[in-house]
Design a protein around this motif. Structure first.
Motif, PDB file in Angstrom:
ATOM      1  N   LEU A 123       0.832  -1.210   0.000  1.00 52.02           N
ATOM      2  CA  LEU A 123       0.000   0.000   0.000  1.00 52.02           C
ATOM      3  C   LEU A 123       0.864   1.256   0.000  1.00 52.02           C
ATOM      4  O   LEU A 123       0.615   2.205  -0.752  1.00 52.02           O
ATOM      5  N   TRP A 124       1.900   1.247   0.840  1.00 53.97           N
ATOM      6  CA  TRP A 124       2.764   2.423   0.922  1.00 53.97           C
ATOM      7  C   TRP A 124       3.679   2.539  -0.295  1.00 53.97           C
ATOM      8  O   TRP A 124       4.078   3.642  -0.663  1.00 53.97           O
ATOM      9  N   ALA A 125       3.990   1.429  -0.924  1.00 60.89           N
ATOM     10  CA  ALA A 125       4.735   1.500  -2.190  1.00 60.89           C
ATOM     11  C   ALA A 125       3.909   2.233  -3.239  1.00 60.89           C
ATOM     12  O   ALA A 125       4.446   3.006  -4.049  1.00 60.89           O
ATOM     13  N   PHE A 126       2.596   2.014  -3.237  1.00 59.10           N
ATOM     14  CA  PHE A 126       1.716   2.741  -4.146  1.00 59.10           C
ATOM     15  C   PHE A 126       1.640   4.227  -3.770  1.00 59.10           C
ATOM     16  O   PHE A 126       1.628   5.098  -4.635  1.00 59.10           O
ATOM     17  N   VAL A 127       1.603   4.508  -2.471  1.00 52.26           N
ATOM     18  CA  VAL A 127       1.571   5.910  -2.015  1.00 52.26           C
ATOM     19  C   VAL A 127       2.800   6.659  -2.510  1.00 52.26           C
ATOM     20  O   VAL A 127       2.724   7.809  -2.950  1.00 52.26           O
ATOM     21  N   TYR A 128       3.951   6.007  -2.467  1.00 51.61           N
ATOM     22  CA  TYR A 128       5.216   6.657  -2.820  1.00 51.61           C
ATOM     23  C   TYR A 128       5.548   6.580  -4.315  1.00 51.61           C
ATOM     24  O   TYR A 128       6.579   7.119  -4.730  1.00 51.61           O
ATOM     25  N   ASP A 129       4.721   5.917  -5.101  1.00 52.69           N
ATOM     26  CA  ASP A 129       5.015   5.771  -6.525  1.00 52.69           C
ATOM     27  C   ASP A 129       5.152   7.134  -7.201  1.00 52.69           C
ATOM     28  O   ASP A 129       4.376   8.051  -6.948  1.00 52.69           O
ATOM     29  N   GLY A 130       6.160   7.272  -8.071  1.00 51.31           N
ATOM     30  CA  GLY A 130       6.430   8.568  -8.690  1.00 51.31           C
ATOM     31  C   GLY A 130       5.398   8.993  -9.702  1.00 51.31           C
ATOM     32  O   GLY A 130       5.048  10.174  -9.791  1.00 51.31           O
ATOM     33  N   SER A 131       4.848   8.060 -10.463  1.00 52.06           N
ATOM     34  CA  SER A 131       3.921   8.411 -11.540  1.00 52.06           C
ATOM     35  C   SER A 131       2.473   8.486 -11.067  1.00 52.06           C
ATOM     36  O   SER A 131       1.745   9.416 -11.419  1.00 52.06           O
ATOM     37  N   GLY A 133       1.455   7.729  -7.620  1.00 55.65           N
ATOM     38  CA  GLY A 133       1.357   7.684  -6.164  1.00 55.65           C
ATOM     39  C   GLY A 133       0.462   8.760  -5.574  1.00 55.65           C
ATOM     40  O   GLY A 133       0.357   9.873  -6.098  1.00 55.65           O
ATOM     41  N   LEU A 134      -0.169   8.407  -4.452  1.00 54.27           N
ATOM     42  CA  LEU A 134      -1.072   9.345  -3.783  1.00 54.27           C
ATOM     43  C   LEU A 134      -0.325  10.559  -3.236  1.00 54.27           C
ATOM     44  O   LEU A 134      -0.857  11.673  -3.240  1.00 54.27           O
ATOM     45  N   LEU A 135       0.895  10.356  -2.756  1.00 54.48           N
ATOM     46  CA  LEU A 135       1.650  11.461  -2.176  1.00 54.48           C
ATOM     47  C   LEU A 135       1.964  12.524  -3.224  1.00 54.48           C
ATOM     48  O   LEU A 135       1.742  13.724  -2.999  1.00 54.48           O
ATOM     49  N   ASN A 136       2.463  12.106  -4.373  1.00 52.53           N
ATOM     50  CA  ASN A 136       2.764  13.064  -5.437  1.00 52.53           C
ATOM     51  C   ASN A 136       1.504  13.728  -5.967  1.00 52.53           C
ATOM     52  O   ASN A 136       1.511  14.920  -6.295  1.00 52.53           O
ATOM     53  N   GLY A 143      -0.133  22.410  -5.482  1.00 51.01           N
ATOM     54  CA  GLY A 143       0.670  23.317  -6.295  1.00 51.01           C
ATOM     55  C   GLY A 143       2.159  23.108  -6.184  1.00 51.01           C
ATOM     56  O   GLY A 143       2.943  23.953  -6.625  1.00 51.01           O
ATOM     57  N   VAL A 144       2.601  21.986  -5.593  1.00 54.02           N
ATOM     58  CA  VAL A 144       4.027  21.708  -5.472  1.00 54.02           C
ATOM     59  C   VAL A 144       4.510  21.035  -6.762  1.00 54.02           C
ATOM     60  O   VAL A 144       3.981  19.980  -7.137  1.00 54.02           O
ATOM     61  N   PRO A 145       5.490  21.598  -7.454  1.00 55.15           N
ATOM     62  CA  PRO A 145       5.966  21.012  -8.713  1.00 55.15           C
ATOM     63  C   PRO A 145       6.883  19.808  -8.472  1.00 55.15           C
ATOM     64  O   PRO A 145       8.093  19.858  -8.691  1.00 55.15           O
ATOM     65  N   ILE A 146       6.294  18.703  -8.036  1.00 58.54           N
ATOM     66  CA  ILE A 146       7.073  17.541  -7.627  1.00 58.54           C
ATOM     67  C   ILE A 146       7.489  16.679  -8.812  1.00 58.54           C
ATOM     68  O   ILE A 146       8.474  15.941  -8.746  1.00 58.54           O
ATOM     69  N   GLY A 147       6.740  16.757  -9.912  1.00 55.56           N
ATOM     70  CA  GLY A 147       7.056  15.929 -11.067  1.00 55.56           C
ATOM     71  C   GLY A 147       6.832  14.454 -10.770  1.00 55.56           C
ATOM     72  O   GLY A 147       5.921  14.081 -10.025  1.00 55.56           O
ATOM     73  N   ASP A 148       7.640  13.574 -11.345  1.00 54.83           N
ATOM     74  CA  ASP A 148       7.556  12.127 -11.102  1.00 54.83           C
ATOM     75  C   ASP A 148       8.678  11.697 -10.157  1.00 54.83           C
ATOM     76  O   ASP A 148       9.531  10.878 -10.499  1.00 54.83           O
ATOM     77  N   PHE A 149       8.664  12.267  -8.964  1.00 58.98           N
ATOM     78  CA  PHE A 149       9.722  11.985  -7.997  1.00 58.98           C
ATOM     79  C   PHE A 149       9.433  10.663  -7.290  1.00 58.98           C
ATOM     80  O   PHE A 149       8.348  10.462  -6.726  1.00 58.98           O
ATOM     81  N   TYR A 150      10.396   9.751  -7.317  1.00 52.67           N
ATOM     82  CA  TYR A 150      10.244   8.451  -6.665  1.00 52.67           C
ATOM     83  C   TYR A 150      10.892   8.513  -5.281  1.00 52.67           C
ATOM     84  O   TYR A 150      12.112   8.526  -5.149  1.00 52.67           O
TER      85      TYR A 150
END
Length: 297
Positions: A123-131, A133-136, A143-150
C-alpha cells in the motif's frame, strides 16, 4: 491428600508441556543451532568447515554491518517515540473527550493491524510511486511542482520514507492498549484536577501518563526491539536500496543467508548472534532509561 498433590502436579505438567515443548523446539533449539553455525564456513549445502571465531572477526571489519546497524539506530530513535507519542495523544482524546464516534475511531485506527506486513508495504509502495502515487498527486493538488519523484528511489528520502508505514501500522494497536490502561484510572482523580483548574495537557502529563507508565514502558520496549530486529517492510519496499541507504542488520543477515548472491549461513548466523547481543543490550538500556516505577493512587 498425597494422591491429590500428584494429580495437581500431573495436571500442571500436562498444561505446561505443550508450551514448553514449543519453546524448546522453535526458540531455544534454533538459537543454539545458530550459535553453532556461527562457527562454520557453510553455504547450507556443501560440507561445513569449522572456522572458530573467524566469522566474528570478519563481522567487526565489515563496513556494511555497521552501516546497516546505523540505520537500525536511526529507526530506533524515531519510530518508537512517534508511535508512543501519537498513540498516547489519540488514546487520551478518545478516552477523555467522550466522542460519540469513539468505537468507530477505534476500528479505523486498528484497521492497519488486521493487514499483513506485506499488504501494508505494498500500500505504501503505491503511495510513494512517482507516476501514480497518492503522495505526489496530493502535492500536485497543493501546487508543489514535484514531477515524477520516486520517494523510495532517492537516497535522500528513502530512509525517511520507511518511517510512516511503521508508524501507521503500529499506532492503532497501541491506541487500544493505552485506552484500556486509561480506563483503569479513577474518574475522581480527573474531577479533582478539573476543580483545581488543571487543563487537558496538565492532566495528561500529571495523571494519565504517570499512572499508565508501566504499560508505556512495555510498549516502548517492544517498539525498540522491533525497530532493531524488524526488516520486512524494508525488504518489500526497497530491499535495502537505493545503494544500501535503507539496509538494516536483519535484512543484511537475511540476504546473506538466503539471497541469490551469497548463501553464507555461517556468517549470517554470526550476525544473528551479534544482533542477539544488541537486543539484550537495548533491553537493559530501556530498563535503565525508563525505570519500572509503580505509582499508586
Amino acid at each position: 491428600m498425597k494422591k491429590a498433590k500428584m494429580q495437581k502436579r500431573l495436571f500442571v505438567l500436562l498444561a505446561v508441556t505443550p508450551a514448553f515443548g514449543g519453546y524448546l523446539l522453535f526458540t531455544l533449539y534454533p538459537n543454539l543451532l545458530s550459535a553453532y553455525y556461527s562457527l562454520l564456513d557453510w553455504n547450507g549445502i556443501s560440507k561445513p568447515d569449522f572456522v572458530g571465531l573467524d566469522n566474528f572477526v570478519k563481522l567487526f571489519q565489515d563496513r556494511y554491518v555497521w552501516r546497516a546497524l546505523s540505520h537500525n539506530l536511526f529507526y530506533m530513535l524515531t519510530i518508537p517515540p512517534l508511535v508512543i507519542g501519537i498513540s498516547l495523544l489519540l488514546a487520551y482524546l478518545l478516552h477523555n473527550k467522550g466522542y460519540k464516534g469513539t468505537p468507530l475511531f477505534k476500528v479505523l485506527f486498528f484497521f492497519p493491524n488486521v493487514l499483513s506486513t506485506v499488504v501494508v508495504a505494498l500500500l505504501w509502495a503505491f503511495v510513494y510511486d512517482g507516476s501514480f502515487g497518492l503522495l505526489n498527486s496530493l502535492l500536485r493538488l497543493l501546487g508543489v511542482p514535484i514531477g515524477d519523484f520516486y520517494w523510495l528511489g532517492d537516497m535522500r528520502t528513502a530512509i525517511w520514507a520507511i518511517i510512516p508505514p511503521y508508524v501507521w501500522a503500529g499506532v492503532g494497536f497501541y491506541i487500544i492498549i493505552f485506552i484500556n490502561a486509561m480506563a483503569t484510572i479513577p474518574k475522581s482523580l480527573y474531577e479533582s484536577a478539573i476543580l483545581e483548574g488543571a487543563g487537558h495537557m496538565k492532566r495528561m502529563f500529571m495523571i494519565t501518563i504517570p499512572l499508565i507508565m508501566p504499560i508505556v514502558r512495555i510498549s516502548a520496549l517492544f517498539l525498540v526491539l522491533g525497530s532493531l530486529k524488524g526488516f520486512e517492510q524494508q525488504l518489500i519496499l526497497t530491499n535495502g536500496g537505493p545503494a544500501g541507504s535503507t539496509d538494516v542488520i536483519g535484512l543484511y543477515m537475511f540476504n546473506l543467508a538466503f539471497g541469490a548472491e551469497f548463501h553464507n549461513y555461517g556468517y549470517a548466523s554470526a550476525i544473528g548472534m551479534f544482533l542477539f547481543v544488541i537486543l539484550v543490550g537495548a533491553k537493559l538500556l530501556t530498563d535503565k532509561l525508563i525505570p519500572n516505577r509503580q505509582i499508586e493512587y
